[in-house]
Design a protein around this motif. Structure first.
Motif, mmCIF file in Angstrom:
data_model
loop_
_atom_site.group_PDB
_atom_site.id
_atom_site.type_symbol
_atom_site.label_atom_id
_atom_site.label_comp_id
_atom_site.label_asym_id
_atom_site.label_seq_id
_atom_site.Cartn_x
_atom_site.Cartn_y
_atom_site.Cartn_z
ATOM 1 N N CYS A 24 -24.410 -22.249 -28.901
ATOM 2 C CA CYS A 24 -24.443 -23.085 -27.582
ATOM 3 C C CYS A 24 -25.566 -22.061 -26.979
ATOM 4 O O CYS A 24 -25.510 -20.713 -26.412
ATOM 5 C CB CYS A 24 -22.594 -22.087 -27.068
ATOM 6 S SG CYS A 24 -22.388 -22.201 -25.168
ATOM 7 N N MET A 47 -19.536 -15.284 -22.418
ATOM 8 C CA MET A 47 -19.724 -16.017 -23.141
ATOM 9 C C MET A 47 -18.770 -16.439 -24.301
ATOM 10 O O MET A 47 -17.798 -15.441 -24.845
ATOM 11 C CB MET A 47 -21.330 -16.808 -23.682
ATOM 12 C CG MET A 47 -21.919 -16.739 -22.938
ATOM 13 S SD MET A 47 -23.629 -17.353 -23.379
ATOM 14 C CE MET A 47 -23.386 -19.185 -23.581
ATOM 15 N N TRP A 68 -16.354 -18.955 -27.247
ATOM 16 C CA TRP A 68 -15.876 -20.511 -28.644
ATOM 17 C C TRP A 68 -14.897 -20.564 -28.090
ATOM 18 O O TRP A 68 -13.427 -19.708 -28.549
ATOM 19 C CB TRP A 68 -16.519 -20.038 -29.384
ATOM 20 C CG TRP A 68 -18.196 -20.646 -29.769
ATOM 21 C CD1 TRP A 68 -18.876 -19.351 -29.720
ATOM 22 C CD2 TRP A 68 -18.474 -21.706 -29.732
ATOM 23 N NE1 TRP A 68 -19.413 -19.931 -29.753
ATOM 24 C CE2 TRP A 68 -20.269 -21.433 -29.964
ATOM 25 C CE3 TRP A 68 -18.372 -22.916 -29.510
ATOM 26 C CZ2 TRP A 68 -21.157 -22.027 -29.921
ATOM 27 C CZ3 TRP A 68 -19.636 -23.557 -29.519
ATOM 28 C CH2 TRP A 68 -21.100 -23.765 -29.924
ATOM 29 N N TYR A 69 -14.134 -21.486 -27.572
ATOM 30 C CA TYR A 69 -12.771 -22.336 -27.885
ATOM 31 C C TYR A 69 -12.977 -23.183 -28.888
ATOM 32 O O TYR A 69 -13.895 -24.497 -28.387
ATOM 33 C CB TYR A 69 -12.013 -22.739 -26.180
ATOM 34 C CG TYR A 69 -11.726 -20.896 -25.604
ATOM 35 C CD1 TYR A 69 -13.441 -20.860 -25.216
ATOM 36 C CD2 TYR A 69 -11.023 -21.014 -25.008
ATOM 37 C CE1 TYR A 69 -12.970 -19.793 -24.471
ATOM 38 C CE2 TYR A 69 -10.660 -19.346 -23.847
ATOM 39 C CZ TYR A 69 -11.536 -19.314 -23.856
ATOM 40 O OH TYR A 69 -11.536 -18.309 -23.247
ATOM 41 N N ARG A 106 -5.521 -26.036 -25.837
ATOM 42 C CA ARG A 106 -7.187 -25.416 -26.179
ATOM 43 C C ARG A 106 -6.741 -24.052 -26.227
ATOM 44 O O ARG A 106 -6.258 -23.554 -26.394
ATOM 45 C CB ARG A 106 -8.051 -25.956 -25.011
ATOM 46 C CG ARG A 106 -9.374 -24.470 -24.844
ATOM 47 C CD ARG A 106 -10.215 -24.839 -23.931
ATOM 48 N NE ARG A 106 -10.665 -26.919 -23.565
ATOM 49 C CZ ARG A 106 -11.212 -27.118 -22.963
ATOM 50 N NH1 ARG A 106 -11.482 -26.080 -22.339
ATOM 51 N NH2 ARG A 106 -11.625 -28.336 -22.750
ATOM 52 N N ARG A 150 -14.743 -14.505 -28.239
ATOM 53 C CA ARG A 150 -15.710 -14.149 -26.978
ATOM 54 C C ARG A 150 -16.278 -12.760 -27.370
ATOM 55 O O ARG A 150 -16.412 -12.111 -27.940
ATOM 56 C CB ARG A 150 -14.954 -14.127 -25.789
ATOM 57 C CG ARG A 150 -13.984 -14.901 -25.495
ATOM 58 C CD ARG A 150 -13.282 -15.030 -24.449
ATOM 59 N NE ARG A 150 -14.057 -14.877 -22.782
ATOM 60 C CZ ARG A 150 -14.832 -16.222 -22.390
ATOM 61 N NH1 ARG A 150 -14.270 -17.093 -22.996
ATOM 62 N NH2 ARG A 150 -15.630 -16.159 -21.587
ATOM 63 N N ILE A 181 -15.506 -25.757 -28.166
ATOM 64 C CA ILE A 181 -16.248 -26.117 -26.706
ATOM 65 C C ILE A 181 -16.872 -24.449 -26.422
ATOM 66 O O ILE A 181 -15.654 -23.527 -26.418
ATOM 67 C CB ILE A 181 -14.716 -26.454 -25.776
ATOM 68 C CG1 ILE A 181 -14.630 -27.689 -26.808
ATOM 69 C CG2 ILE A 181 -15.208 -26.449 -24.728
ATOM 70 C CD1 ILE A 181 -12.881 -28.175 -26.259
ATOM 71 N N CYS A 182 -17.391 -24.600 -25.845
ATOM 72 C CA CYS A 182 -18.335 -23.269 -24.951
ATOM 73 C C CYS A 182 -17.917 -23.378 -24.014
ATOM 74 O O CYS A 182 -17.928 -23.811 -23.357
ATOM 75 C CB CYS A 182 -19.815 -23.534 -25.072
ATOM 76 S SG CYS A 182 -20.945 -21.896 -24.571
ATOM 77 N N ASN A 183 -17.896 -22.339 -23.581
ATOM 78 C CA ASN A 183 -17.264 -21.337 -22.291
ATOM 79 C C ASN A 183 -18.362 -20.056 -21.647
ATOM 80 O O ASN A 183 -18.258 -19.131 -22.770
ATOM 81 C CB ASN A 183 -15.678 -21.132 -22.532
ATOM 82 C CG ASN A 183 -15.452 -20.654 -21.032
ATOM 83 O OD1 ASN A 183 -15.252 -18.919 -20.846
ATOM 84 N ND2 ASN A 183 -15.148 -21.390 -19.574
ATOM 85 N N GLY A 200 -19.545 -17.151 -18.094
ATOM 86 C CA GLY A 200 -18.545 -17.175 -16.649
ATOM 87 C C GLY A 200 -18.872 -15.598 -16.488
ATOM 88 O O GLY A 200 -18.437 -15.133 -17.330
ATOM 89 N N ASP A 239 -16.990 -20.001 -14.073
ATOM 90 C CA ASP A 239 -16.554 -20.651 -15.119
ATOM 91 C C ASP A 239 -17.273 -22.246 -15.658
ATOM 92 O O ASP A 239 -16.789 -23.003 -14.795
ATOM 93 C CB ASP A 239 -15.102 -21.019 -14.398
ATOM 94 C CG ASP A 239 -14.637 -21.228 -16.175
ATOM 95 O OD1 ASP A 239 -13.639 -21.410 -16.180
ATOM 96 O OD2 ASP A 239 -14.908 -20.124 -17.100
ATOM 97 N N TRP A 273 -17.736 -25.093 -18.420
ATOM 98 C CA TRP A 273 -17.924 -25.621 -19.658
ATOM 99 C C TRP A 273 -18.625 -26.188 -20.863
ATOM 100 O O TRP A 273 -19.338 -27.503 -19.596
ATOM 101 C CB TRP A 273 -16.250 -25.730 -19.579
ATOM 102 C CG TRP A 273 -15.028 -25.526 -19.462
ATOM 103 C CD1 TRP A 273 -14.553 -24.266 -17.983
ATOM 104 C CD2 TRP A 273 -13.908 -24.762 -20.564
ATOM 105 N NE1 TRP A 273 -14.022 -24.033 -18.071
ATOM 106 C CE2 TRP A 273 -13.178 -23.826 -19.621
ATOM 107 C CE3 TRP A 273 -14.309 -24.514 -22.470
ATOM 108 C CZ2 TRP A 273 -12.959 -22.930 -20.802
ATOM 109 C CZ3 TRP A 273 -13.303 -23.501 -22.081
ATOM 110 C CH2 TRP A 273 -11.901 -22.811 -21.782
#
Length: 124
Positions: free
Chosen positions: A22, A37, A39-40, A48, A53, A97-99, A101, A112, A114
């Motif tokens: 990511c 950062m 991953w979910y 989700r 993290r 899914i990458c996050n 923030g 935040d 996504w």
């Protein structure tokens, strides 16, 4: 254009491995820094859930279900995180899914963010 781009998903047999990436990037703005950062994942019909993290300093935390099998890592120079997934199980099948923030650019701070996600399918 989104700020996070995932790659590396695909189809793998149970017991196999995949590596997800990511990257936080922008063709319009310069990214100054990226905070935590992670991953979910979201499987069909399910909520989700957190996978792993990592902070900018390298501190990590994992969901119990992936502890010992998945490893999250980070390259701050590239604003990129990776998820090495080993000993994959059919129950790991989901959209990953990458996050991130905050993502601080030269003109705006995104608190935040996504990514669109990348699918992972583990066959039995």
């Amino acid at each position: 254009q989104g700020l996070l781009v995932e790659s590396g998903g695909g189809l793998v047999q149970a017991g196999g491995s995949l590596r997800l990436s990511c990257a936080a990037s922008s063709s319009i703005y310069t990214i100054v820094s990226v905070g935590e950062m992670g991953w979910y994942r979201q499987a069909p019909g399910k909520q989700r859930e957190l996978v792993a993290r990592i902070t900018s300093g390298g501190s990590t935390n994992y969901a119990d279900s992936v502890q010992g099998r998945f490893t999250i890592s980070r390259d701050n120079a590239k604003n990129t995180i990776y998820l090495q997934m080993n000993s994959l199980k059919p129950e790991d099948t989901a959209r990953y899914i990458c996050n991130a923030g905050p993502v601080i650019t030269t003109i705006h701070t995104h608190l935040d963010v996504w990514g669109p996600g990348t699918p992972v399918t583990v066959s039995s």
